[in-house]
Motif scaffolding. Structure first.
Motif, PDB file in Angstrom:
ATOM      1  N   HIS A 209     -51.990 103.954 -51.759  1.00  9.83           N
ATOM      2  CA  HIS A 209     -53.162 103.411 -51.066  1.00  9.83           C
ATOM      3  C   HIS A 209     -52.843 102.002 -50.541  1.00  9.83           C
ATOM      4  CE1 HIS A 209     -55.763 106.656 -52.545  1.00  9.83           C
ATOM      5  NE2 HIS A 209     -55.128 106.530 -53.687  1.00  9.83           N
ATOM      6  N   PRO A 210     -52.046 101.906 -49.490  1.00 14.20           N
ATOM      7  CA  PRO A 210     -51.692 100.585 -48.967  1.00 14.20           C
ATOM      8  C   PRO A 210     -52.906  99.791 -48.508  1.00 14.20           C
ATOM      9  CG  PRO A 210     -50.997 102.327 -47.463  1.00 14.20           C
ATOM     10  CD  PRO A 210     -51.420 102.987 -48.730  1.00 14.20           C
ATOM     11  N   GLU A 211     -54.018 100.499 -48.230  1.00 14.02           N
ATOM     12  CA  GLU A 211     -55.240  99.808 -47.817  1.00 14.02           C
ATOM     13  C   GLU A 211     -55.963  99.167 -49.004  1.00 14.02           C
ATOM     14  OE1 GLU A 211     -56.700 103.623 -49.507  1.00 14.02           O
ATOM     15  OE2 GLU A 211     -54.923 102.952 -48.393  1.00 14.02           O
TER      16      GLU A 211
ATOM     17  N   LEU B 135     -47.458 102.148 -58.224  1.00 17.26           N
ATOM     18  CA  LEU B 135     -47.458 103.468 -57.573  1.00 17.26           C
ATOM     19  C   LEU B 135     -48.765 103.692 -56.819  1.00 17.26           C
ATOM     20  CD1 LEU B 135     -45.971 105.548 -60.536  1.00 17.26           C
ATOM     21  CD2 LEU B 135     -44.785 104.919 -58.426  1.00 17.26           C
ATOM     22  N   TYR B 136     -49.866 103.253 -57.408  1.00 18.19           N
ATOM     23  CA  TYR B 136     -51.182 103.429 -56.783  1.00 18.19           C
ATOM     24  C   TYR B 136     -51.258 102.664 -55.462  1.00 18.19           C
ATOM     25  CZ  TYR B 136     -56.256 103.580 -56.255  1.00 18.19           C
ATOM     26  OH  TYR B 136     -57.521 103.792 -55.770  1.00 18.19           O
TER      27      TYR B 136
ATOM     28  N   PHE C 142     -65.242 105.903 -55.397  1.00 17.42           N
ATOM     29  CA  PHE C 142     -66.375 106.549 -54.741  1.00 17.42           C
ATOM     30  C   PHE C 142     -66.792 105.696 -53.552  1.00 17.42           C
ATOM     31  CE2 PHE C 142     -71.082 107.034 -54.405  1.00 17.42           C
ATOM     32  CZ  PHE C 142     -71.095 108.354 -53.968  1.00 17.42           C
ATOM     33  N   GLU C 143     -66.816 106.308 -52.385  1.00 15.13           N
ATOM     34  CA  GLU C 143     -67.226 105.646 -51.148  1.00 15.13           C
ATOM     35  C   GLU C 143     -66.526 104.300 -50.955  1.00 15.13           C
ATOM     36  OE1 GLU C 143     -71.528 105.555 -51.225  1.00 15.13           O
ATOM     37  OE2 GLU C 143     -71.656 107.650 -50.558  1.00 15.13           O
ATOM     38  N   GLY C 144     -65.211 104.305 -51.193  1.00  7.77           N
ATOM     39  CA  GLY C 144     -64.402 103.111 -50.956  1.00  7.77           C
ATOM     40  C   GLY C 144     -64.436 102.079 -52.058  1.00  7.77           C
ATOM     41  N   ARG C 145     -65.216 102.306 -53.114  1.00  6.69           N
ATOM     42  CA  ARG C 145     -65.293 101.371 -54.236  1.00  6.69           C
ATOM     43  C   ARG C 145     -64.488 101.928 -55.400  1.00  6.69           C
ATOM     44  NH1 ARG C 145     -71.685 101.179 -54.612  1.00  6.69           N
ATOM     45  NH2 ARG C 145     -71.436 103.167 -53.497  1.00  6.69           N
ATOM     46  N   SER C 146     -63.632 101.099 -55.990  1.00  2.00           N
ATOM     47  CA  SER C 146     -62.749 101.570 -57.056  1.00  2.00           C
ATOM     48  C   SER C 146     -62.968 100.786 -58.344  1.00  2.00           C
ATOM     49  CB  SER C 146     -61.280 101.441 -56.637  1.00  2.00           C
ATOM     50  OG  SER C 146     -60.994 102.320 -55.563  1.00  2.00           O
ATOM     51  N   ALA C 147     -63.054 101.536 -59.455  1.00  2.00           N
ATOM     52  CA  ALA C 147     -63.159 100.947 -60.789  1.00  2.00           C
ATOM     53  C   ALA C 147     -61.951 101.380 -61.601  1.00  2.00           C
ATOM     54  CB  ALA C 147     -64.453 101.384 -61.469  1.00  2.00           C
TER      55      ALA C 147
END
Length: 348
Positions: free
Chosen positions: A245-247, A240-241, A218-223
């Motif tokens: 999402h190379p960023e 794979l993730y 959410f809004e660039g934050r990942s859990a």
């Protein structure tokens, strides 16, 4: 806002993920612990006035009783069902997407059957984005679902073979079920280096292998919400993730798999997620989790300083108040009788 709430789930999980406007957030319910945990969920929703559609989704990760038992009780409650817009749960039919393979937690499959019947009986929307497939990784393709409010869920576990491996023990449990089952209702300094270096032996339990695990963004934050997933599947999916999402650099929060079991937290996994905030949901009953080796691996393998969020203050979590022998920076935080809210921050 973006936060994870851990509810008192005994030795299990009951998590509420909230995002969006703090005055009117979107919510996701993940698992419901043991039977008594349903009361804690009902207390939670009472505080919010029982609003219809309160939960965008109710995810039941797998059929172990410390995750599913409370879910059966909740979905039997005619007041609770309207709070849930949709359900993710892999039932017995979903296991046939790969050839079955065989002893697992007694009555786990029976609760799975109860839950399946409740979902069907009340016409609840189930696994909608995945039909006719199960909620799973398919041929190394990660499925991504976006919920209202902008939360993105990327499924990392299980894969279809792990689901298939559960088919025979599920059927065996149903065959052997009793008649009428349908109505069954230390003080020394911590040596982190020693504990972290103990040999890793991965969890092989089939129900845990079938556990739904996902990345919530959410809004660039990942859990990273792991359920009880196996390390090997998580590591493969995380590779794979990162390709998708190379960023992606690191996670803002990880919910430790299988309540901090030594067989579900390896140094390789800790290093792969690059996270310094870890949530651990368990009272330590039954299996005395979290294991010291798992927490030591988190402390030694994380970029640090590490925040440890334990929803219970027990003999098994209190241990981490002691000073370590080595120069590791970590801070334990404890919940109030199983309740703890953890913010998921923006990363610098």
């Amino acid at each position: 806002m973006f936060q994870l709430e851990m509810l008192p789930a005994c030795e299990g999980d009951c998590l509420i993920l909230s995002w969006g406007d703090p005055a009117k957030p979107f919510r996701l319910l993940i698992d419901a612990g043991r039977d008594s945990t349903a009361d804690a969920v009902q207390t939670y929703v009472e505080r919010h006035g029982w609003p219809k559609g309160m939960f965008e989704l109710f995810i039941i990760t797998h059929i172990d009783r410390d995750h599913i038992e409370g879910a059966v009780k909740l979905l039997r409650d005619e007041r609770f069902r309207p709070l849930v817009k949709g359900v993710w749960f892999n039932d017995r039919n979903d296991l046939d997407y790969a050839p079955p393979a065989s002893k697992f937690e007694e009555y786990g499959a029976l609760d799975g059957e109860r839950l399946t019947q409740l979902i069907a009986k009340h016409g609840m929307a189930s696994n909608v984005p995945f039909k006719p497939a199960p909620v799973a990784v398919e041929r190394d393709q990660l499925r991504i679902v976006t919920l209202d409010g902008g939360l993105s869920l990327t499924v990392l576990s299980p894969d279809q073979q792990q689901l298939a491996n559960l088919a025979k023990p599920w059927d065996d449990t149903l065959r052997d079920a009793p008649a009428g089952w349908e109505d069954y209702g230390e003080a020394e300094p911590i040596d982190i280096d020693f504990l972290a270096s103990r040999p890793f032996k991965g969890d092989k339990a089939k129900p845990n292998g079938s556990s739904i695990a996902m990345v919530a963004t959410f809004e660039g934050r990942s859990a990273l919400l792991t359920g009880d997933a196996h390390v090997g599947r998580l590591l493969t999916s995380l590779e794979l993730y990162k390709t998708l999402h190379p960023e992606h650099d690191r996670f803002a929060l990880v919910k430790a798999a299988h309540h901090g079991s030594r067989g579900n937290v390896s140094l390789d996994l800790v290093r792969a997620v690059k996270c310094d905030r870890w949530a651990i949901s368990t009272s330590g009953s039954q299996f005395k989790h979290p294991d010291r080796e798992a927490i030591a691996r988190i402390i030694s393998g994380s970029p640090g300083p590490v925040g440890l969020f334990f929803n219970y203050d027990t003999t098994f979590t209190r241990y981490w108040r002691n000073p370590p022998k080595q120069a590791y920076a970590f801070t334990p935080e404890y919940g109030d009788e199983g309740y703890l809210t953890v913010d998921i921050p923006a990363l610098p």
